[in-house]
Design a protein around this motif. Structure first.
Motif, PDB file in Angstrom:
ATOM      1  N   ARG A 232       0.839  -1.212   0.000  1.00 17.12           N
ATOM      2  CA  ARG A 232       0.000   0.000   0.000  1.00 17.12           C
ATOM      3  C   ARG A 232       0.873   1.261   0.000  1.00 17.12           C
ATOM      4  NH1 ARG A 232      -3.836  -0.820  -2.679  1.00 17.12           N
ATOM      5  NH2 ARG A 232      -4.800   1.120  -1.971  1.00 17.12           N
ATOM      6  N   ALA A 233       2.029   1.189   0.653  1.00 16.96           N
ATOM      7  CA  ALA A 233       2.932   2.353   0.638  1.00 16.96           C
ATOM      8  C   ALA A 233       3.461   2.559  -0.784  1.00 16.96           C
ATOM      9  CB  ALA A 233       4.068   2.151   1.630  1.00 16.96           C
ATOM     10  N   ARG A 234       3.751   1.446  -1.483  1.00 16.08           N
ATOM     11  CA  ARG A 234       4.198   1.578  -2.885  1.00 16.08           C
ATOM     12  C   ARG A 234       3.084   2.198  -3.728  1.00 16.08           C
ATOM     13  NH1 ARG A 234       6.655  -3.385  -2.024  1.00 16.08           N
ATOM     14  NH2 ARG A 234       4.921  -4.541  -2.907  1.00 16.08           N
ATOM     15  N   PHE A 235       1.864   1.728  -3.505  1.00 18.03           N
ATOM     16  CA  PHE A 235       0.720   2.284  -4.229  1.00 18.03           C
ATOM     17  C   PHE A 235       0.617   3.790  -3.973  1.00 18.03           C
ATOM     18  CE2 PHE A 235      -3.655   3.793  -3.841  1.00 18.03           C
ATOM     19  CZ  PHE A 235      -4.150   3.553  -5.109  1.00 18.03           C
ATOM     20  N   ALA A 236       0.771   4.171  -2.703  1.00 15.81           N
ATOM     21  CA  ALA A 236       0.625   5.592  -2.344  1.00 15.81           C
ATOM     22  C   ALA A 236       1.701   6.434  -3.019  1.00 15.81           C
ATOM     23  CB  ALA A 236       0.683   5.752  -0.823  1.00 15.81           C
ATOM     24  N   THR A 237       2.939   5.960  -3.007  1.00 13.24           N
ATOM     25  CA  THR A 237       4.003   6.776  -3.612  1.00 13.24           C
ATOM     26  C   THR A 237       3.810   6.854  -5.132  1.00 13.24           C
ATOM     27  OG1 THR A 237       5.471   4.859  -3.534  1.00 13.24           O
ATOM     28  CG2 THR A 237       5.767   6.498  -1.821  1.00 13.24           C
TER      29      THR A 237
END
Ligand code: HH2
Length: 300
Positions: A192-197
């Motif tokens: 999800r952090a990858r998605f956010a960035t």
């Protein structure tokens, strides 16, 4: 719905090798800085939240409580208009959520020194909160419920809390089954952090949260709290919300004092294990507990 891939997800390389340096602060888009460890005080403007439902539906009382929490040591006020309690939460429409929250936002006018976050999964509610000064979007669905949420956060420069859960706010306890809860949660949050960035949210405005009590039994919660260093190794500040939750009652006891002491102990140990933010109903107790933990870790 639970994602079968989640069970196979593996923590990223950072989680397996040397831990990334944990950030010691977060700078918000309005220039304010929150130093860690920090206390997030909970303000539920709901009739049905598990611990304080109905107490702060009146906007005047809500503001008073926010100011009280600020005075007793909250670094952030987290305001929400929809309960996610494990049993009996009722999904509310965007209109109803806004009807609860807008009168409170309108009366914040200058009375809050500390930043506030909006606990919502709906982008229109987050939008209204940001318009009234919210600097952080606390989304228990990690930007997965509303497809406009990530864009809104990126466009406004808001910080985001990405929390792990399965199922929906209404039925998550049906999905409390994992092969390895630590691997599932760490892998999910890394993804999800990858998605956010990728959506344009700055990496230094991302906070991750294992979602204590959301699709998790007591044993799952304990496993995650025991594995906080693995989550911290992803390199993002970690927020932990144990306050007054069912597993605290099961372990520490049901009386209000036992629940408060149990929560404070969990907060202290979470910070000692690297957590950056504790989300609590009683900021005074949390402030004292995490100060002790930070001092004993060699911070002041
Ligand atoms: N827990 C609750 C609500 N929002 N957000 C984050 N990031 N982490 C949490 O652990 C978390 C959260 C549940 O607590 P509460 O707000 O007191 O209850 P309710 O959802 O019934 O309003």
């Amino acid at each position: 719905m639970p994602d079968a891939r989640e069970n196979r997800a593996r923590p990223g390389r950072a989680a397996r090798s040397a831990p990334a340096a944990a950030p010691d602060r977060i700078r918000l888009h309005d220039g304010r800085v929150i130093h860690f460890p920090a206390v997030m005080g909970v303000l539920n403007v709901t009739p049905d939240s598990f611990s304080d439902g109905g107490k702060y539906l009146d906007p005047g009382r809500a503001i008073e409580h926010a100011v009280e929490m600020q005075e007793s040591g909250a670094d952030i006020i987290d305001i929400g208009g929809e309960s996610t309690r494990p049993v009996g939460a009722r999904a509310v429409s965007q209109e109803e959520e806004l009807e609860r929250l807008l009168p409170v936002f309108r009366r914040f006018d200058g009375r809050l020194r500390v930043p506030f976050s909006i606990d919502t999964r709906k982008s229109q509610v987050a939008r209204a909160a940001i318009d009234h000064g919210a600097a952080i979007i606390n989304d228990v669905t990690a930007l997965s419920y509303d497809s406009s949420m990530a864009r809104l956060a990126a466009k406004t420069g808001s910080a985001v809390v990405l929390m792990h859960m399965r199922g929906s706010a209404e039925d998550h306890m049906r999905y409390a089954r994992y092969r390895n809860v630590v691997i599932a949660v760490t892998g999910y949050l890394a993804a999800r952090a990858r998605f956010a960035t990728r959506a344009g949210i700055a990496a230094n405005r991302i906070i991750i949260d294992p979602g204590i009590g959301f699709a998790k039994t007591t044993q799952h919660n304990l496993a995650l709290l025991g594995a906080l260093p693995a989550l911290c190794a992803l390199g993002y500040p970690v927020l932990v919300g144990t306050s007054r939750k069912t597993f605290i009652r099961h372990i520490a006891g049901e009386s209000p004092r036992e629940i408060e002491f149990g929560t404070a102990a969990a907060d202290a140990l979470a910070v000692a294990s690297g957590a950056s933010i504790v989300r609590v109903h009683d900021p005074g107790a949390a402030r004292a507990a995490i100060r002790m933990a930070a001092a004993m870790r060699g911070h002041n």
